[in-house]
Scaffold this motif. Structure first.
Motif, PDB file in Angstrom:
ATOM      1  N   TYR A 183       0.829  -0.988  -0.418  1.00 43.22           N
ATOM      2  CA  TYR A 183      -0.481  -0.437  -0.243  1.00 43.22           C
ATOM      3  C   TYR A 183       0.879   1.223  -0.032  1.00 43.22           C
ATOM      4  N   SER A 184       2.184   0.980   0.887  1.00 42.02           N
ATOM      5  CA  SER A 184       3.256   2.278   0.133  1.00 42.02           C
ATOM      6  C   SER A 184       4.349   2.225  -0.455  1.00 42.02           C
ATOM      7  N   ALA A 185       4.991   2.793  -0.978  1.00 40.64           N
ATOM      8  CA  ALA A 185       6.051   2.421  -1.395  1.00 40.64           C
ATOM      9  C   ALA A 185       7.282   3.260  -0.329  1.00 40.64           C
ATOM     10  N   THR A 186       6.516   3.538   0.642  1.00 46.56           N
ATOM     11  CA  THR A 186       7.803   4.628   1.561  1.00 46.56           C
ATOM     12  C   THR A 186       8.364   3.661   2.726  1.00 46.56           C
ATOM     13  N   PRO A 187       9.776   4.134   3.027  1.00 46.89           N
ATOM     14  CA  PRO A 187      10.286   3.525   4.288  1.00 46.89           C
ATOM     15  C   PRO A 187       9.486   2.629   5.777  1.00 46.89           C
ATOM     16  N   GLY A 188       9.242   1.970   5.701  1.00 45.66           N
ATOM     17  CA  GLY A 188       8.897   1.898   7.453  1.00 45.66           C
ATOM     18  C   GLY A 188       7.829   1.240   7.237  1.00 45.66           C
ATOM     19  N   TRP A 189       6.940   1.545   5.981  1.00 49.61           N
ATOM     20  CA  TRP A 189       5.433   1.097   6.423  1.00 49.61           C
ATOM     21  C   TRP A 189       5.181  -0.427   6.337  1.00 49.61           C
ATOM     22  N   ALA A 190       6.224  -1.429   5.983  1.00 45.07           N
ATOM     23  CA  ALA A 190       6.022  -2.824   6.705  1.00 45.07           C
ATOM     24  C   ALA A 190       5.134  -2.610   8.219  1.00 45.07           C
ATOM     25  N   GLU A 191       6.635  -2.406   9.508  1.00 40.18           N
ATOM     26  CA  GLU A 191       6.586  -2.310  10.327  1.00 40.18           C
ATOM     27  C   GLU A 191       4.816  -1.391  10.717  1.00 40.18           C
ATOM     28  N   GLU A 192       5.180  -0.004  10.224  1.00 44.91           N
ATOM     29  CA  GLU A 192       3.695   0.886  10.003  1.00 44.91           C
ATOM     30  C   GLU A 192       1.980   0.122   9.848  1.00 44.91           C
ATOM     31  N   SER A 193       2.349  -0.642   9.088  1.00 46.42           N
ATOM     32  CA  SER A 193       1.264  -1.030   8.575  1.00 46.42           C
ATOM     33  C   SER A 193       0.951  -2.335   9.178  1.00 46.42           C
ATOM     34  N   ARG A 194       1.410  -2.948  10.528  1.00 42.44           N
ATOM     35  CA  ARG A 194       1.100  -4.925  10.942  1.00 42.44           C
ATOM     36  C   ARG A 194       0.930  -3.804  11.999  1.00 42.44           C
ATOM     37  N   GLN A 195       1.332  -2.776  13.074  1.00 44.54           N
ATOM     38  CA  GLN A 195       0.429  -1.765  13.680  1.00 44.54           C
ATOM     39  C   GLN A 195      -0.186  -1.133  13.664  1.00 44.54           C
ATOM     40  N   PHE A 196      -0.854  -0.651  12.580  1.00 41.33           N
ATOM     41  CA  PHE A 196      -2.388  -0.637  11.632  1.00 41.33           C
ATOM     42  C   PHE A 196      -3.256  -1.165  11.547  1.00 41.33           C
ATOM     43  N   LEU A 197      -3.002  -2.646  11.844  1.00 45.20           N
ATOM     44  CA  LEU A 197      -3.785  -3.829  11.088  1.00 45.20           C
ATOM     45  C   LEU A 197      -4.552  -4.315  12.780  1.00 45.20           C
ATOM     46  N   ALA A 198      -2.833  -4.202  14.024  1.00 41.25           N
ATOM     47  CA  ALA A 198      -2.871  -4.699  15.275  1.00 41.25           C
ATOM     48  C   ALA A 198      -4.125  -3.615  15.919  1.00 41.25           C
ATOM     49  N   ARG A 199      -3.901  -2.361  15.733  1.00 38.23           N
ATOM     50  CA  ARG A 199      -4.910  -1.260  15.945  1.00 38.23           C
ATOM     51  C   ARG A 199      -6.180  -1.255  15.828  1.00 38.23           C
ATOM     52  N   MET A 200      -6.955  -1.513  14.701  1.00 42.74           N
ATOM     53  CA  MET A 200      -7.841  -1.640  14.335  1.00 42.74           C
ATOM     54  C   MET A 200      -9.038  -2.333  15.362  1.00 42.74           C
ATOM     55  N   ILE A 201     -10.540  -1.760  15.470  1.00 39.71           N
ATOM     56  CA  ILE A 201     -11.655  -2.728  15.449  1.00 39.71           C
ATOM     57  C   ILE A 201     -11.859  -3.286  13.810  1.00 39.71           C
ATOM     58  N   ARG A 202     -11.990  -4.253  13.681  1.00 45.13           N
ATOM     59  CA  ARG A 202     -12.196  -4.611  12.539  1.00 45.13           C
ATOM     60  C   ARG A 202     -13.414  -5.623  12.760  1.00 45.13           C
ATOM     61  N   ASN A 203     -14.875  -5.068  12.170  1.00 47.51           N
ATOM     62  CA  ASN A 203     -15.976  -6.083  11.976  1.00 47.51           C
ATOM     63  C   ASN A 203     -15.783  -6.816  10.441  1.00 47.51           C
ATOM     64  N   PRO A 204     -15.011  -8.208  10.147  1.00 45.01           N
ATOM     65  CA  PRO A 204     -15.414  -9.034   9.390  1.00 45.01           C
ATOM     66  C   PRO A 204     -16.816  -9.391   9.112  1.00 45.01           C
ATOM     67  N   ASP A 205     -17.757  -9.026   9.345  1.00 45.57           N
ATOM     68  CA  ASP A 205     -19.094  -9.173   9.352  1.00 45.57           C
ATOM     69  C   ASP A 205     -19.414  -8.470   7.958  1.00 45.57           C
ATOM     70  N   VAL A 206     -19.133  -6.910   8.029  1.00 45.92           N
ATOM     71  CA  VAL A 206     -19.322  -5.910   7.183  1.00 45.92           C
ATOM     72  C   VAL A 206     -19.202  -6.312   6.483  1.00 45.92           C
ATOM     73  N   ALA A 207     -17.978  -7.044   6.189  1.00 44.79           N
ATOM     74  CA  ALA A 207     -17.078  -6.826   4.800  1.00 44.79           C
ATOM     75  C   ALA A 207     -17.807  -7.595   3.699  1.00 44.79           C
ATOM     76  N   ALA A 208     -18.000  -9.075   4.726  1.00 49.13           N
ATOM     77  CA  ALA A 208     -18.332  -9.918   4.504  1.00 49.13           C
ATOM     78  C   ALA A 208     -20.184  -9.669   3.497  1.00 49.13           C
TER      79      ALA A 208
END
Length: 296
Positions: A183-208
């Protein structure tokens, strides 16, 4: 537990948050700063998709974040209301409940689908909309597969293809491992994106529910002719999620006199992270122009 800042719209209660003051001291008087309403990505994610990205805007605006119904800290409501028209109507009612007249809405990714639908269904309501890293809800299948292949090679393309083929298998883990880091070409995104996903409240039911019931039944582009407010379209030239050709097509169908497309070279899907030097000034200029033409 804890003090939740929520607002009731009658049938649903939405959680919201703001960054930056709305009234600031100015000499012997005060000045009101513009409010920017941010609509988050998804479906099934929450306002964290936009909060860190847009934080620098709080230096000039009051930025209002909220979770759409079914998402994050807002009421789940019911699956029957997890659709574009309802989310667009909620956005309108949220602005009215908070007393925002002629609001400027920034919809990022999936949030852009909501913002576009809102602007089309309620053409006199917005002061303007900013469509950031979004195709506005239009199906761009083959071009998305191709775009992921371009930035991530055959493995990434194959995963996207399998997701679109609606395989019964759950590809979320594969997607998070291979595609999300692209999603990003900027350095450091791999770790930032991992944190990003971890912080989010996700509702897979809505997505499905959304992908199985809603995507095929409603295309926001079918309403494009109704949009009358100023529109700023911000597109990463290398965005694999929302490929530039699709976004150019979207911009081409909006009124020439009020729509402006800004292409961001070198930016992928996280446009404010990849090209802050271009994306933020474009937002500020757009809001300033709206304020000039609609003084409070």
């Amino acid at each position: 537990p804890g003090g939740r800042v929520r607002i009731s719209l009658g049938d649903v209660s939405l959680w919201f948050d703001v960054s930056g003051p709305s009234v600031i001291p100015q000499g012997d008087t005060t000045a009101e700063r513009p409010v920017l309403v941010a609509v988050h990505g998804g479906p099934g994610l929450d306002h964290m998709t936009v909060k860190s990205a847009l934080e620098p805007l709080a230096g000039d605006f009051q930025v209002l974040y909220f979770d759409l119904r079914g998402h994050g800290r807002s009421d789940r409501s019911s699956a029957g209301s997890w659709n574009m028209r309802t989310w667009a109507d909620d956005l309108r009612r949220l602005c009215d409940a908070l007393g925002l007249r002629k609001p400027v809405i920034l919809g990022s990714s999936f949030g852009g689908d909501v913002a576009l639908t809102y602007a089309a269904l309620f053409p006199d309501h917005p002061g303007g909309i900013i469509l950031a890293n979004t195709t506005g809800g239009h199906w761009g299948g083959p071009r998305v597969i191709e775009a992921f292949g371009r930035v991530g090679g055959p493995e990434a393309a194959a995963i996207i293809e399998r997701i679109y083929a609606a395989d019964a298998e759950d590809l979320q883990a594969e997607f998070n491992r291979v595609c999300y880091p692209l999603y990003s070409a900027t350095p450091g995104w791999a770790e930032e994106s991992r944190q990003f996903l971890a912080r989010m409240i996700r509702n897979p039911d809505v997505a499905a529910h959304y992908s199985s019931h809603e995507v095929s039944s409603f295309d926001p582009w079918s309403l494009l002719g109704a949009v009358r407010c100023p529109v700023l379209v911000l597109a990463g030239e290398d965005d694999p999620v929302c490929p530039l050709p699709v976004v150019e097509e979207l911009a081409g169908q909006l009124p020439d006199s009020t729509a402006r497309l800004v292409r961001l070279p070198g930016a992928r899907h996280t446009i404010f992270r990849d090209r802050p030097d271009l994306a933020f000034p474009a937002v500020k200029t757009f809001v300033a122009q709206i304020r000039e033409s609609h003084p409070a």
